[in-house]
Design an enzyme around this catalytic site. Sequence first.
Site, short mmCIF file in Angstrom:
data_model
loop_
_atom_site.label_atom_id
_atom_site.label_comp_id
_atom_site.label_asym_id
_atom_site.label_seq_id
_atom_site.Cartn_x
_atom_site.Cartn_y
_atom_site.Cartn_z
N GLN A 110 0.84 -1.20 0.00
CA GLN A 110 0.00 0.00 0.00
C GLN A 110 0.88 1.25 0.00
O GLN A 110 0.37 2.36 -0.11
CB GLN A 110 -0.89 0.01 1.24
CG GLN A 110 -1.85 -1.16 1.31
CD GLN A 110 -2.45 -1.29 2.70
OE1 GLN A 110 -3.42 -0.63 3.05
NE2 GLN A 110 -1.85 -2.15 3.51
N HIS A 116 -1.40 1.58 -4.20
CA HIS A 116 -1.81 2.98 -4.08
C HIS A 116 -0.93 3.93 -4.88
O HIS A 116 -0.97 5.14 -4.68
CB HIS A 116 -1.84 3.39 -2.60
CG HIS A 116 -2.92 2.69 -1.82
ND1 HIS A 116 -2.94 2.60 -0.45
CD2 HIS A 116 -4.04 2.03 -2.24
CE1 HIS A 116 -4.02 1.92 -0.05
NE2 HIS A 116 -4.69 1.55 -1.12
N GLY A 131 2.95 -4.58 8.96
CA GLY A 131 2.90 -3.13 9.22
C GLY A 131 1.73 -2.41 8.60
O GLY A 131 1.89 -1.29 8.12
N GLU A 166 1.63 -3.82 17.09
CA GLU A 166 0.43 -4.02 17.92
C GLU A 166 -0.63 -4.73 17.09
O GLU A 166 -0.54 -4.75 15.86
CB GLU A 166 -0.10 -2.69 18.44
CG GLU A 166 -0.44 -1.70 17.35
CD GLU A 166 -0.80 -0.33 17.94
OE1 GLU A 166 -1.75 0.27 17.45
OE2 GLU A 166 -0.09 0.11 18.87
P1 OAD Z 1 -1.50 2.87 9.04
O1 OAD Z 1 -0.83 4.10 9.54
O2 OAD Z 1 -2.97 2.82 9.04
O3 OAD Z 1 -1.00 1.63 9.89
C1 OAD Z 1 0.37 1.44 10.14
C2 OAD Z 1 0.52 0.13 10.89
O4 OAD Z 1 1.90 -0.13 11.05
C3 OAD Z 1 -0.10 0.15 12.30
O5 OAD Z 1 -0.87 -1.02 12.47
C4 OAD Z 1 1.12 0.14 13.22
O6 OAD Z 1 0.87 -0.56 14.44
C5 OAD Z 1 2.14 -0.58 12.37
N1 OAD Z 1 3.54 -0.25 12.66
C6 OAD Z 1 4.08 0.95 12.99
N2 OAD Z 1 5.41 0.85 13.09
C7 OAD Z 1 5.73 -0.44 12.81
C8 OAD Z 1 6.95 -1.16 12.73
N3 OAD Z 1 8.13 -0.58 12.97
N4 OAD Z 1 6.90 -2.47 12.41
C9 OAD Z 1 5.72 -3.09 12.17
N5 OAD Z 1 4.54 -2.45 12.22
C10 OAD Z 1 4.54 -1.15 12.54
O7 OAD Z 1 -0.90 2.57 7.58
P2 OAD Z 1 -1.48 1.62 6.43
O8 OAD Z 1 -2.14 0.44 7.01
O9 OAD Z 1 -0.39 1.42 5.46
O10 OAD Z 1 -3.71 5.16 1.66
O11 OAD Z 1 -2.56 2.57 5.79
C11 OAD Z 1 -3.25 2.14 4.66
C12 OAD Z 1 -3.53 3.31 3.75
O12 OAD Z 1 -4.14 4.37 4.48
C13 OAD Z 1 -2.30 3.94 3.14
O13 OAD Z 1 -1.82 3.27 2.00
C14 OAD Z 1 -2.81 5.29 2.78
C15 OAD Z 1 -3.54 5.62 4.05
O14 OAD Z 1 -4.52 6.58 3.94
C16 OAD Z 1 -3.79 6.10 0.73
O15 OAD Z 1 -3.10 7.10 0.75
C17 OAD Z 1 -4.79 5.79 -0.33
#
Ligand code: OAD
Length: 271
Positions: A103, A121, A213, A241
């Site tokens: 993503q 994306h 992640g 988490e």
């Molecule tokens: P999020 O910010 O929603 O989620 C990030 C995830 O990464 C969370 O579950 C954190 O707990 C986890 N996380 C943070 N640091 C980490 C680490 N060092 N190792 C492992 N996990 C970790 O981001 P996405 O799920 O990518 O879309 O969000 C999905 C979409 O929402 C993105 O592609 C973007 C956004 O709006 C668009 O722009 C269309």
Amino acid sequence: MTIESEMNAARSWIRECERPIVMTGAGVSAESGVPTFRDAGGLWRNHRPEELATPEAFDRDPELVWSFYSWRRSRLRHCEPNAGHFAIAEMERSHPDMWLVTQNVDGLHRRAGSSRVVELHGDIMIDRCENASDGACSFERPARVSEVVSEEGEDGPPQREPPQREPPQCEPPRCDQCGGRLRPGVVWFGEPVPAIEKCFELASAADLVLVVGTSGVVEPAASVARVARGAGAKVIDVNIEPSMLTEIADSFLRGASAEILPRLLGESPAR
Ligand code: OAD
């Protein structure tokens, strides 16, 4: 189960699978210094996506939207792939039919050497004509970061409210072919996700999904893991988490991906 026995079970599934999908979100790039969206310090904690990441926002305030993406591009100039990106790239060697569905728009997986990548994306380092969506113009080009961002713009994303220092003047440049505005080559909220059908096909055929992640709250991306699970794939979730996808996971490996993935994949001997 201890993390080590959990990890050993996951390693054996990875060793045995033939058509794995790795599905990543912003967390995999967190240790490269790329902000996530929803956890502490995430972009959507302090900014409203509907003001910055929708076609309507671009129509309403193109300078603000362009400034936001210029700021993100500018930050990326200082980011490098981390050990998690490299471990995923390395997994392709032992699993030639693997696909990576990300993503993320930061390009760090490709820079780490992954080649079978679907950037669901889009790619933030591409400019494309706003008239591309209705098929009227196909112009796109690599983003010219140095033209549109001053060092001043690297402090933080530009904001209209509350009043702060104005962002650097960043009117979107114009398309060389039709004169339309250029926009970043990403998918905005409310827009179709062109690559999703390919991902659902891959998911239907997958025998393992390694989710890394992602909060799993954004559709249709999150459904890629669900479709694979429904078709019988094992699901491994790596996150600091529990996420919305942890509930469908056969194994949840809690920790930072740059630390977990080299342990999980590096110690997984080639089949
Ligand atoms: P999020 O910010 O929603 O989620 C990030 C995830 O990464 C969370 O579950 C954190 O707990 C986890 N996380 C943070 N640091 C980490 C680490 N060092 N190792 C492992 N996990 C970790 O981001 P996405 O799920 O990518 O879309 O969000 C999905 C979409 O929402 C993105 O592609 C973007 C956004 O709006 C668009 O722009 C269309």
